[in-house]
Write a protein that holds these residues in place. Structure first.
Motif, PDB file in Angstrom:
ATOM      1  N   GLY A 156       0.952  -0.973   0.128  1.00  0.00           N
ATOM      2  CA  GLY A 156       0.053  -0.226  -0.335  1.00  0.00           C
ATOM      3  C   GLY A 156       0.915   1.302  -0.159  1.00  0.00           C
ATOM      4  O   GLY A 156       0.254   2.316   0.332  1.00  0.00           O
ATOM      5  N   TYR A 157       1.819   0.900  -0.572  1.00  0.00           N
ATOM      6  CA  TYR A 157       2.719   1.853  -0.255  1.00  0.00           C
ATOM      7  C   TYR A 157       2.819   3.416  -1.755  1.00  0.00           C
ATOM      8  O   TYR A 157       3.891   5.079  -1.657  1.00  0.00           O
ATOM      9  N   GLY A 158       1.850   2.932  -2.638  1.00  0.00           N
ATOM     10  CA  GLY A 158       1.536   3.677  -4.129  1.00  0.00           C
ATOM     11  C   GLY A 158       2.250   4.713  -4.453  1.00  0.00           C
ATOM     12  O   GLY A 158       3.688   3.757  -5.089  1.00  0.00           O
ATOM     13  N   VAL A 159       3.024   5.731  -4.184  1.00  0.00           N
ATOM     14  CA  VAL A 159       3.816   6.434  -5.300  1.00  0.00           C
ATOM     15  C   VAL A 159       5.113   5.726  -5.008  1.00  0.00           C
ATOM     16  O   VAL A 159       5.979   6.313  -5.657  1.00  0.00           O
ATOM     17  N   TRP A 160       5.317   5.764  -3.446  1.00  0.00           N
ATOM     18  CA  TRP A 160       6.893   6.019  -3.015  1.00  0.00           C
ATOM     19  C   TRP A 160       7.205   4.147  -3.486  1.00  0.00           C
ATOM     20  O   TRP A 160       8.454   3.980  -3.838  1.00  0.00           O
ATOM     21  N   ALA A 161       6.672   3.396  -3.803  1.00  0.00           N
ATOM     22  CA  ALA A 161       6.932   2.075  -4.998  1.00  0.00           C
ATOM     23  C   ALA A 161       7.100   2.800  -6.395  1.00  0.00           C
ATOM     24  O   ALA A 161       8.249   1.966  -6.140  1.00  0.00           O
ATOM     25  N   LEU A 162       6.432   3.473  -6.578  1.00  0.00           N
ATOM     26  CA  LEU A 162       7.197   3.777  -7.981  1.00  0.00           C
ATOM     27  C   LEU A 162       9.142   4.438  -7.852  1.00  0.00           C
ATOM     28  O   LEU A 162       9.418   4.121  -8.486  1.00  0.00           O
TER      29      LEU A 162
END
Length: 488
Positions: A170-176
């Motif tokens: 669920g880290y969203g943009v931080w995963a990218l």
């Protein structure tokens, strides 16, 4: 090493490794992006798309220009390499400071509060790019693309697995963000241990001046090209929604993946080949002609086929959430079909050392593209995409023009070389398109379309004995025979 060795055995082996490097990394990256697309929202992709535009512009200063000049220069040595290494690091530092101080302004302009802090972190990749830019130039100059394969595959495996894990949690943009940072770090780390070159404590202003004219022209050329390529994203991000920017970029992703695997691989090997033959214009034309006919024979059917199957492919791989990206994918497929002609003509001019001509061509093309963008931006995002296709057609004519004089390769000759592959690809596309009228599920229709498309294209090529088809078959047979003779 004579010219034939450079353009035949060495180039073919280099193409093999370059295809593996591009195909392997882009293929794995594609799989990773498909998984991430199911875990990360389109609007979060839109934020990353905006940031990568600014990082891409910054990387032009760090990784283009002088690094390209090293490849073009025949007698580049450690003094040249070290000088460019330090120049690239200085550029990375200066641009990083600019981005850090302007990031709040960028975030406010696009009404994306998190954009500022994210951009500061992602900008760290500039230093990593500066460190490995000279190493990449050395490997390219020496046709050692096998080593690029090792670093690229290691990096994509590491960054892909970690980013998927973060997205799943669920880290969203931080995963990218993590994906891009880890990728650059691992590439730099692996190349540091696999490339037998280290920067020396030397810096020559005379050598820098020698590289300056060519390098500066190439830097300006790449900067203009990057701005032109990314300005559409900047406009869409400002005038429309981040979701529309995500759909626009996702539509580009599939055709871009193919182009980077095939045409970019060919052209990366062709630049040093052109440079080594720059005193033999006839030989340059032969290499250029082979590059255009072979790459277009491969790219044309793939792009037309992808445009036809865009809708079922998106449904299966990305889910219905991404269906608005289908028209963009179809438009970019047709636009990118022309890439072999663009790149072959430009690489030949680069290899011959005419960087000023390249710069002039870019300025003319970008004026045309900017005019088309200003007109199309008032009619919606799909109109902006259509503008890229119109601009691509006009730019192709502009790119071909100088080579009539430089290598005696005219418009009519290039068209004749392309026409057989184009006609065959269009016929294949019509056959594949007709399959949709059968009442089949999307999971059955898609593989059937791909299979029939491949069979149709190869069958027609064999019946009419298309020259690039025969050439590719002969090269494969020769390589098999050579390998058998070595084993025996």
């Amino acid at each position: 090493m004579n010219d034939n060795q450079v353009t035949k055995s060495t180039v073919i082996k280099s193409l093999f490794w370059k295809f593996l490097e591009r195909g392997g990394t882009q293929g794995i990256s594609f799989i990773v992006s498909i998984i991430l697309a199911r875990l990360v929202l389109p609007e979060e992709y839109g934020v990353i798309a905006l940031m990568t535009i600014f990082i891409g512009l910054a990387n032009v200063f760090v990784q283009k220009g002088f690094s390209t000049a090293l490849v073009q220069k025949k007698d580049a040595d450690d003094i040249d390499f070290s000088t460019v290494f330090y120049v690239n690091l200085i550029m990375a530092g200066v641009i990083y400071i600019i981005l850090v101080y302007t990031s709040p302004l960028i975030a406010n302009f696009y009404s994306e509060p998190q954009l500022g802090s994210l951009l500061k972190i992602l900008s760290l990749t500039l230093f990593l790019g500066a460190i490995n830019s000279v190493q990449i130039s050395i490997l390219t100059k020496r046709f050692q693309f096998k080593k690029l394969l090792y670093s690229s595959l290691t990096a994509i495996f590491a960054s892909g697995s970690i980013s998927i894990g973060l997205a799943y949690r669920g880290y969203g943009v931080w995963a990218l963000i993590a994906q891009q940072l880890i990728n650059q770090f691992v590439v730099t780390l692996v190349m540091w241990f696999t490339v037998e070159w280290r920067p020396k404590l030397v810096f020559s202003t005379n050598r820098l001046k020698g590289l300056f004219n060519y390098g500066t022209n190439m830097l300006l050329t790449n900067l203009i090209g990057t701005i032109s390529y990314d300005i559409r994203g900047l406009v869409i991000g400002k005038l429309y929604t981040s979701s529309m920017l995500a759909f626009f970029n996702r539509g580009k992703q599939f055709p871009t993946l193919i182009i980077r695997n095939i045409d970019d691989s060919i052209q990366a090997v062709m630049l040093p080949a052109y440079s080594l033959n720059q005193d033999n214009r006839k030989r340059v034309k032969e290499i250029m002609r082979r590059s255009i006919t072979t790459s277009s024979y491969i790219i044309f059917p793939i792009m037309i086929g992808l445009a036809v199957i865009a809708e079922p492919l998106t449904r299966i791989l990305l889910t219905e959430n991404w269906l608005p990206s289908v028209p963009f994918m179809q438009i970019f497929c047709i636009s990118y079909m022309l890439k072999p002609i663009h790149s072959a003509n430009l690489q030949a001019i680069k290899g011959l050392g005419y960087s000023k001509i390249i710069l002039k061509l870019e300025i003319i093309k970008k004026v045309v593209e900017l005019t088309i963008l200003i007109i199309s931006m008032n009619f919606g995002v799909y109109a902006i995409a259509m503008g890229t296709l119109i601009a691509s057609l006009i730019s192709m004519a502009i790119n071909i023009f100088p080579n009539k004089r430089l290598v005696d390769y005219s418009y009519s000759e290039q068209l004749r070389d392309l026409l057989p592959s184009l006609v065959t690809s269009l016929f294949m596309g019509a056959v594949v398109y007709s399959i949709q009228y059968f009442n089949l599920s999307v999971y059955l229709r898609l593989p059937l379309q791909v299979f029939i498309g491949m069979i149709t294209y190869v069958l027609i090529s064999n019946i009419f004995k298309l020259e690039p088809y025969s050439y590719i078959l002969n090269e494969i047979k020769m390589n098999i025979r050579n390998k058998k003779s070595v084993v025996l």
